[in-house]
Design an enzyme around this catalytic site. Structure first.
Site, PDB file in Angstrom:
ATOM      1  N   GLU A  12     -69.583 -10.610  -4.925  1.00 30.92           N
ATOM      2  CA  GLU A  12     -69.420 -11.421  -3.506  1.00 30.92           C
ATOM      3  C   GLU A  12     -68.496 -12.337  -3.405  1.00 30.92           C
ATOM      4  O   GLU A  12     -68.702 -13.188  -2.537  1.00 30.92           O
ATOM      5  CB  GLU A  12     -70.762 -11.955  -3.391  1.00 30.92           C
ATOM      6  CG  GLU A  12     -71.985 -10.901  -3.442  1.00 30.92           C
ATOM      7  CD  GLU A  12     -72.129 -10.146  -2.126  1.00 30.92           C
ATOM      8  OE1 GLU A  12     -72.116 -10.466  -0.994  1.00 30.92           O
ATOM      9  OE2 GLU A  12     -72.248  -8.890  -2.184  1.00 30.92           O
ATOM     10  N   GLY A  14     -65.214 -11.365  -2.306  1.00 27.45           N
ATOM     11  CA  GLY A  14     -64.451 -10.974  -1.303  1.00 27.45           C
ATOM     12  C   GLY A  14     -63.315  -9.836  -1.966  1.00 27.45           C
ATOM     13  O   GLY A  14     -62.267  -9.497  -1.371  1.00 27.45           O
ATOM     14  N   LYS A  37     -62.878   2.643  -6.500  1.00 26.77           N
ATOM     15  CA  LYS A  37     -63.972   1.954  -6.943  1.00 26.77           C
ATOM     16  C   LYS A  37     -64.874   2.670  -7.966  1.00 26.77           C
ATOM     17  O   LYS A  37     -65.919   3.482  -7.554  1.00 26.77           O
ATOM     18  CB  LYS A  37     -64.840   1.661  -5.431  1.00 26.77           C
ATOM     19  CG  LYS A  37     -66.209   0.907  -5.807  1.00 26.77           C
ATOM     20  CD  LYS A  37     -65.916  -0.687  -5.849  1.00 26.77           C
ATOM     21  CE  LYS A  37     -67.229  -1.562  -6.340  1.00 26.77           C
ATOM     22  NZ  LYS A  37     -67.074  -2.804  -6.507  1.00 26.77           N
ATOM     23  N   ASP A  54     -68.881  -0.653  -0.544  1.00 21.49           N
ATOM     24  CA  ASP A  54     -67.742  -0.924  -0.722  1.00 21.49           C
ATOM     25  C   ASP A  54     -66.761   0.410  -0.738  1.00 21.49           C
ATOM     26  O   ASP A  54     -65.574   0.344  -0.295  1.00 21.49           O
ATOM     27  CB  ASP A  54     -67.607  -1.383  -2.224  1.00 21.49           C
ATOM     28  CG  ASP A  54     -68.209  -2.872  -2.420  1.00 21.49           C
ATOM     29  OD1 ASP A  54     -68.690  -3.384  -1.462  1.00 21.49           O
ATOM     30  OD2 ASP A  54     -67.966  -3.454  -3.415  1.00 21.49           O
ATOM     31  N   GLY A 117     -62.948  -3.671  -9.419  1.00 20.25           N
ATOM     32  CA  GLY A 117     -63.937  -3.857 -10.538  1.00 20.25           C
ATOM     33  C   GLY A 117     -65.193  -3.922  -9.703  1.00 20.25           C
ATOM     34  O   GLY A 117     -65.456  -3.577  -8.635  1.00 20.25           O
ATOM     35  N   ALA A 118     -66.350  -4.583 -10.456  1.00 15.99           N
ATOM     36  CA  ALA A 118     -67.634  -4.755 -10.166  1.00 15.99           C
ATOM     37  C   ALA A 118     -67.920  -6.215 -10.490  1.00 15.99           C
ATOM     38  O   ALA A 118     -67.658  -6.352 -11.739  1.00 15.99           O
ATOM     39  CB  ALA A 118     -68.564  -3.709 -10.297  1.00 15.99           C
ATOM     40  N   ASN A 176     -59.441 -16.484  -1.053  1.00 16.41           N
ATOM     41  CA  ASN A 176     -60.116 -15.906   0.012  1.00 16.41           C
ATOM     42  C   ASN A 176     -61.199 -16.960   0.432  1.00 16.41           C
ATOM     43  O   ASN A 176     -62.255 -17.318  -0.378  1.00 16.41           O
ATOM     44  CB  ASN A 176     -61.066 -14.687  -0.511  1.00 16.41           C
ATOM     45  CG  ASN A 176     -61.837 -14.111   0.486  1.00 16.41           C
ATOM     46  OD1 ASN A 176     -61.322 -13.997   1.638  1.00 16.41           O
ATOM     47  ND2 ASN A 176     -62.664 -13.294   0.285  1.00 16.41           N
TER      48      ASN A 176
HETATM   49  N1  ATP Z   1     -62.422 -13.886   4.349  1.00 17.59           N
HETATM   50  C1  ATP Z   1     -63.648 -13.551   4.693  1.00 17.59           C
HETATM   51  N2  ATP Z   1     -64.134 -13.958   5.897  1.00 17.59           N
HETATM   52  C2  ATP Z   1     -65.312 -13.354   6.157  1.00 17.59           C
HETATM   53  N3  ATP Z   1     -66.061 -12.758   5.519  1.00 17.59           N
HETATM   54  C3  ATP Z   1     -65.642 -12.487   4.244  1.00 17.59           C
HETATM   55  C4  ATP Z   1     -64.464 -12.923   3.761  1.00 17.59           C
HETATM   56  N4  ATP Z   1     -64.188 -12.269   2.365  1.00 17.59           N
HETATM   57  C5  ATP Z   1     -65.509 -11.655   2.323  1.00 17.59           C
HETATM   58  N5  ATP Z   1     -66.145 -11.742   3.349  1.00 17.59           N
HETATM   59  C6  ATP Z   1     -67.615 -11.089   3.379  1.00 17.59           C
HETATM   60  O1  ATP Z   1     -68.273 -11.565   2.155  1.00 17.59           O
HETATM   61  C7  ATP Z   1     -69.095 -10.832   1.813  1.00 17.59           C
HETATM   62  C8  ATP Z   1     -68.865 -10.268   0.045  1.00 17.59           C
HETATM   63  O2  ATP Z   1     -67.463  -9.779   0.040  1.00 17.59           O
HETATM   64  P1  ATP Z   1     -67.151  -8.557  -0.614  1.00 17.59           P
HETATM   65  O3  ATP Z   1     -67.968  -7.349  -0.492  1.00 17.59           O
HETATM   66  O4  ATP Z   1     -65.842  -7.987  -0.222  1.00 17.59           O
HETATM   67  O5  ATP Z   1     -67.360  -8.949  -2.232  1.00 17.59           O
HETATM   68  P2  ATP Z   1     -66.848  -8.264  -3.394  1.00 17.59           P
HETATM   69  O6  ATP Z   1     -66.405  -9.428  -4.404  1.00 17.59           O
HETATM   70  O7  ATP Z   1     -66.254  -7.139  -3.389  1.00 17.59           O
HETATM   71  O8  ATP Z   1     -68.598  -8.022  -4.108  1.00 17.59           O
HETATM   72  P3  ATP Z   1     -69.113  -6.975  -4.966  1.00 17.59           P
HETATM   73  O9  ATP Z   1     -68.943  -7.717  -6.447  1.00 17.59           O
HETATM   74  O10 ATP Z   1     -70.393  -6.759  -4.762  1.00 17.59           O
HETATM   75  O11 ATP Z   1     -68.177  -5.706  -4.977  1.00 17.59           O
HETATM   76  C9  ATP Z   1     -68.923  -9.492   2.638  1.00 17.59           C
HETATM   77  O12 ATP Z   1     -70.067  -9.272   3.528  1.00 17.59           O
HETATM   78  C10 ATP Z   1     -67.415  -9.591   3.234  1.00 17.59           C
HETATM   79  O13 ATP Z   1     -67.518  -9.094   4.450  1.00 17.59           O
HETATM   80  C1  DNN Z   2     -74.651  -5.612  -6.895  1.00 13.86           C
HETATM   81  C2  DNN Z   2     -73.168  -6.587  -6.815  1.00 13.86           C
HETATM   82  N1  DNN Z   2     -73.180  -6.787  -5.376  1.00 13.86           N
HETATM   83  C3  DNN Z   2     -72.154  -5.946  -7.537  1.00 13.86           C
HETATM   84  N2  DNN Z   2     -72.250  -4.682  -6.907  1.00 13.86           N
HETATM   85  C4  DNN Z   2     -72.683  -5.885  -9.005  1.00 13.86           C
HETATM   86  C5  DNN Z   2     -72.350  -7.363  -9.592  1.00 13.86           C
HETATM   87  C6  DNN Z   2     -72.634  -7.042 -11.232  1.00 13.86           C
HETATM   88  C7  DNN Z   2     -72.647  -8.527 -11.880  1.00 13.86           C
HETATM   89  C8  DNN Z   2     -72.997  -8.512 -13.135  1.00 13.86           C
HETATM   90  C9  DNN Z   2     -72.853  -9.879 -13.737  1.00 13.86           C
HETATM   91  O1  DNN Z   2     -71.737 -10.410 -14.023  1.00 13.86           O
HETATM   92  O2  DNN Z   2     -73.934 -10.536 -13.849  1.00 13.86           O
HETATM   93 MG    MG Z   3     -66.897  -5.129  -3.632  1.00 14.54          MG
END
Ligand code: ATP
Ligand code: DNN
Ligand code: MG
Length: 223
Positions: A12, A14, A37, A54, A117-118, A176
């Site tokens: 989470e 970004g 992904k 995603d 990644g995840a 970010n």
């Molecule tokens: N610069 C930004 N401005 C506003 N909202 C953002 C920004 N960056 C990310 N977000 C929001 O924050 C949330 C998390 O972002 P995102 O889903 O890209 O995270 P992630 O790292 O890909 O998470 P995951 O580990 O689940 O794949 C989403 O709702 C996204 O729209």
């Molecule tokens: C569900 C979440 N938004 C991601 N897709 C997966 C995050 C895995 C985290 C694993 C960890 O490091 O604890």
């Molecule tokens: Mg993501």
């Protein structure tokens, strides 16, 4: 073709948001792009089908229009650690599936391929394997997305240390701004610029598109 693995300081932060910005900007300089992904956890039911958001966002941001099953070969329903979701579903997060999926995408010869990644860097795939073990065989540099919030200095520096320790090159990092209200944002940015062993590729503001020149410059560095 250039290919990069997009990781982050946490879940989470970004990764998908930034990946999509970069995929779209690649098209703006007349290059083709595709996102990958391989492992997604957390699906919603859309028209009777489980879909990961995603994967959907990455599909839409890629210039090459490919089926979701190619962009995201492993999709798990609950939004939890993928290896736990996989165990519950009776499937394995197999290295073969991840690398075969990549080979399939490579056949479309995108100029830029971004594999998200995840979670963060050290993502477990099983009791004894981690996602970087698989990525190490795929010949990719790494883009590190730092979710700018209090605590990210430690997360960013530890993540960069682990990436380097694992033998990867960090192409660059992305600041970010995920909250728009980080105390002393500029000072934290300066600290990371000084301490991270890679260049700042791009700053992404909160809820606002990145500066278009900076975005173009970032993708030019990736091409
Ligand atoms: N610069 C930004 N401005 C506003 N909202 C953002 C920004 N960056 C990310 N977000 C929001 O924050 C949330 C998390 O972002 P995102 O889903 O890209 O995270 P992630 O790292 O890909 O998470 P995951 O580990 O689940 O794949 C989403 O709702 C996204 O729209
Ligand atoms: C569900 C979440 N938004 C991601 N897709 C997966 C995050 C895995 C985290 C694993 C960890 O490091 O604890
Ligand atoms: Mg993501």
């Amino acid at each position: 073709m250039k290919q990069y693995f997009v990781t982050g300081t946490d879940t989470e932060v970004g990764k998908t948001y930034v990946t999509c910005q970069l995929l779209r900007a690649t098209q703006a300089i007349s290059k083709s792009s595709v996102g990958y992904k391989p492992i997604a956890a957390g699906c919603d039911k859309v028209n009777g089908e489980w879909v990961n958001e995603d994967a959907l966002a990455i599909q839409q941001a890629s210039s090459l229009k490919l089926p979701l099953s190619i962009i995201n070969p492993i999709s798990l329903v609950p939004p939890i650690a993928p290896h736990i979701a996989a165990a519950e579903a009776g499937v394995s997060l197999s290295e073969h599936t991840i690398s075969q999926g990549l080979s399939q995408l490579q056949q479309y010869k995108p100029d830029v391929l971004l594999m998200e990644g995840a979670g963060g860097w050290r993502l477990p795939l099983s009791e004894s394997t981690y996602l970087p073990d698989v990525v190490a065989k795929l010949n990719m540099e790494v883009i590190l997305v730092v979710g700018m919030k209090l605590g990210c200095l430690n997360h960013a520096l530890l993540t960069a240390e682990a990436i380097t320790h694992d033998g990867f090159n960090i192409k660059g990092w992305v600041a970010n701004d995920i909250t728009g209200e980080m105390p002393r944002y500029k000072e934290n940015l300066a600290t990371l610029k000084h301490a991270l062993p890679a260049p700042l590729l791009l700053e992404v503001p909160y809820q606002v598109a990145p500066n278009s020149q900076e975005l173009i410059s970032a993708v030019q560095q990736l091409c």
